[in-house]
Motif scaffolding. Structure first.
Motif, PDB file in Angstrom:
ATOM      1  N   GLN A  55      35.735  -0.878  41.122  1.00  0.00           N
ATOM      2  CA  GLN A  55      36.968  -0.442  40.440  1.00  0.00           C
ATOM      3  C   GLN A  55      37.408  -1.471  39.399  1.00  0.00           C
ATOM      4  N   GLU A  56      37.296  -2.750  39.791  1.00  0.00           N
ATOM      5  CA  GLU A  56      37.688  -3.812  38.857  1.00  0.00           C
ATOM      6  C   GLU A  56      36.810  -3.805  37.606  1.00  0.00           C
ATOM      7  N   LYS A  57      35.547  -3.403  37.769  1.00  0.00           N
ATOM      8  CA  LYS A  57      34.602  -3.367  36.652  1.00  0.00           C
ATOM      9  C   LYS A  57      34.548  -2.000  35.975  1.00  0.00           C
TER      10      LYS A  57
ATOM     11  N   ARG B 119      35.823  -2.027  45.774  1.00  0.00           N
ATOM     12  CA  ARG B 119      36.930  -2.690  45.081  1.00  0.00           C
ATOM     13  C   ARG B 119      36.415  -3.411  43.827  1.00  0.00           C
TER      14      ARG B 119
END
Length: 601
Positions: free
Chosen positions: A520-522, A517
């Motif tokens: 994905q944010e990065k 997760r």
């Protein structure tokens, strides 16, 4: 006076609960019931069947299977004729199985299925004592060897030969004494070859009856059984205790289906090791983080109210306003958490390893109490337990009635009572190390370090043999620091390193759900775990998280360097015991190169 003999307790329960559900198991997608009268009949036929196979009083009989009704039926059948049950973890390989059967001189083994039968076939010729194999599932024709029969065939054989063997069975049952061995339970071997712990009927039954005085379990209770029955905690708390009170045992299909099975069985209590509660906690927080800001705010408000209510309730100082707030918190948040456990759960039981204090506090604030206890295979197993009405988070509770605890000069926990083993089978040296006569009484050296507080609650610091001695002479207890690391949402497992080293280091297995997760944010489009744990973004994340976790520790206890593993530690690789304890020696061997790299100048 209670007669501490397992089959006699079982027979009394059957007689008093004939039409009550004893066992529940899932087959073809639905749960099915076995009543106590049917349970008793199957046990009786199993005992007769074992006699026809030549099993005699105090002979050793093994069981290798996951939790299922046949495990309990086989065990009670073994106990009924005065033989000795030698349980084997179903995760052990053929050579490990062979060692236990050979060492215990087992003559019959119950095995679950074709996969376990294959292991037995591999080692049959090497284990001279082994004569017959009883398989719980159907056996393929090509494996129906002359020494193999099914469980159904065994019971049918016993029933057909009842006239001949019933007198022998009753004679055996009548001569069982409380101090006769009922089980040889081989330790999981975290520090060396397994040792056969010699446990008697009195060891187990005294522990059951005394623990029942402190933990309120009754005939209306239902337990979901998933911790291996080869483990003494599940066998005593989730099986023998239920047999004693006439409760219901529901079997989980597997550890992976526990969440679903809780909803189906609707247990009133469950027994587990801390790993389950760690995973539940991580999933709850993961769900909260994905919720809207408003729902997150409600959740954190509810847990703060729950904590305040818990403290006030313990002091007997709850107010009308706090009662109303707690009722609202329960309706909005806690009831939904409880529903995931089936909706009827009264409490959890935790044992086998230390439970991190923050986990106990969190679940209690949500109205789900985890009663942590402490014990060993060698103590059948319970030595101490927290009570519903008297508990302290971070402690393992007070000694149960009839059991005494004291702390040796070096900090080791010693215990004595009717639950303490007779010794290790064929191992006098190990027995002398574990059992010591002090002023005329036999005390068990637990191998754990701990202390008693002013109220008599026991606190565990660490395993005596696992204390890390650094090159500067400092002693470090690894488990509290490992639990601190695992409290972080990005960390699944942690193993502290530092013996004979000048600073502390750690092997860390990330929680890859959380880490993916983060990736994905990065905008890190990396799916390979080995590549992901080496990225600068992930390293920076763990640098910051670990530094924050370590800030309140003494300088010499702080983790200075760490290595991120691309996978979880596992039983399959021999790194965890069947009860999910870390095998530190194996882990040190598997990651020797990575550990050395942590100490390169």
């Amino acid at each position: 006076m209670v007669e501490y003999i397992i089959p006699k307790v079982f027979q009394e329960t059957v007689a008093n609960n004939r039409e009550k559900v004893a066992l529940r198991y899932k087959e073809e997608g639905v749960y099915k019931d076995i009543l106590y009268n049917e349970f008793g009949e199957r046990v009786h036929n199993t005992a007769l069947g074992l006699l026809t196979l030549g099993v005699e009083f105090q002979h050793r009989v093994s069981i290798i299977s996951k939790n299922r009704p046949e495990w309990a039926i086989a065990d009670q059948g073994i106990q009924m004729l005065g033989a000795i049950n030698v349980p084997i973890y179903d995760t052990l390989n053929a050579p490990q199985m062979a060692y236990i059967i050979d060492n215990s001189e087992g003559i019959v083994i119950f095995c679950e299925d074709e996969a376990q039968l294959d292991k037995v076939i591999q080692i049959k010729e090497k284990v001279k004592s082994l004569q017959k194999v009883v398989v719980m599932d159907p056996v393929p024709p090509d494996k129906k060897l002359d020494y193999v029969l099914t469980f159904d065939e065994l019971m049918a054989l016993g029933k057909s030969e009842q006239a001949k063997y019933e007198p022998v069975l009753q004679e055996n049952l009548a001569k069982i004494k409380e101090d006769d061995l009922c089980s040889l339970v081989y330790t999981s071997g975290t520090t060396g070859p397994p040792k056969g712990v010699m446990l008697t009927h009195k060891n187990f039954m005294s522990n059951v009856f005394e623990t029942l005085k402190t933990v309120p379990i009754n005939s209306d209770d239902c337990v979901l059984s998933f911790l291996p029955l080869s483990h003494v905690l599940e066998r005593m708390a989730g099986y023998y205790s239920m047999i004693c009170v006439g409760g219901t045992i529901g079997y989980a299909v597997s550890i992976d289906t526990v969440g679903d099975n809780m909803g189906e069985v609707q247990p009133t209590f469950m027994v587990s090791v801390p790993r389950l509660y760690e995973k539940m906690y991580a999933r709850i927080l993961e769900k909260v983080e994905s919720d809207s800001p408003l729902k997150q705010k409600i959740f954190h408000w509810a847990t703060s109210v729950g904590t305040e209510y818990l403290i006030a309730q313990k002091k007997g100082e709850t107010s009308l306003l706090l009662n109303i707030q707690f009722a609202i918190a329960d309706h909005l948040v806690f009831s939904k958490l409880k529903q995931r456990t089936g909706g009827k759960l009264r409490f959890f039981v935790s044992g086998g390893a230390p439970l991190a204090k923050h986990l106990g506090e969190f679940f209690a604030s949500a109205g789900i109490l985890i009663l942590e206890g402490y014990g060993l295979t060698e103590s059948s197993p319970v030595i101490t337990a927290n009570r519903i009405e008297n508990h302290k988070f971070g402690s393992v509770g007070l000694p149960i009635p009839g059991v005494e605890v004291k702390i040796a000069e070096d900090g080791e926990i010693l215990a004595r009572g009717p639950n303490i083993m007779k010794g290790y089978y064929k191992n006098e040296e190990a027995t002398r190390e574990a059992l010591e006569e002090i002023e005329g009484d036999i005390w068990l050296h637990t191998g754990d370090i701990g202390h008693l507080d002013e109220d008599g609650f026991l606190f565990i610091t660490d395993r005596k043999k696992e204390i890390i001695v650094m090159s500067n002479g400092k002693n470090v207890a690894p488990q509290p620091i490992e639990n601190l690391l695992k409290s972080n949402k990005y960390i699944s497992q942690a193993i502290l390193i530092g013996n004979n080293r000048k600073y502390m280091a750690a092997l860390i297995a990330p929680d890859f759900d959380q880490l993916n997760r983060f990736a994905q944010e990065k905008d890190l489009s990396i799916s390979d775990p080995e590549e992901l744990v080496t990225t600068s973004e992930v390293r920076a994340l763990f640098d910051n998280e670990i530094e924050e976790l370590m800030q309140d520790l003494p300088r010499y206890e702080k983790v200075k360097k760490y290595h991120l593993l691309p996978r979880d530690l596992s039983q399959e690789d021999g790194e965890l015991t069947p009860t999910l304890k870390a095998k530190r020696k194996v882990i040190d061997q598997h990651f020797a190169k990575e550990i050395e790299n942590l100490y390169e100048e």
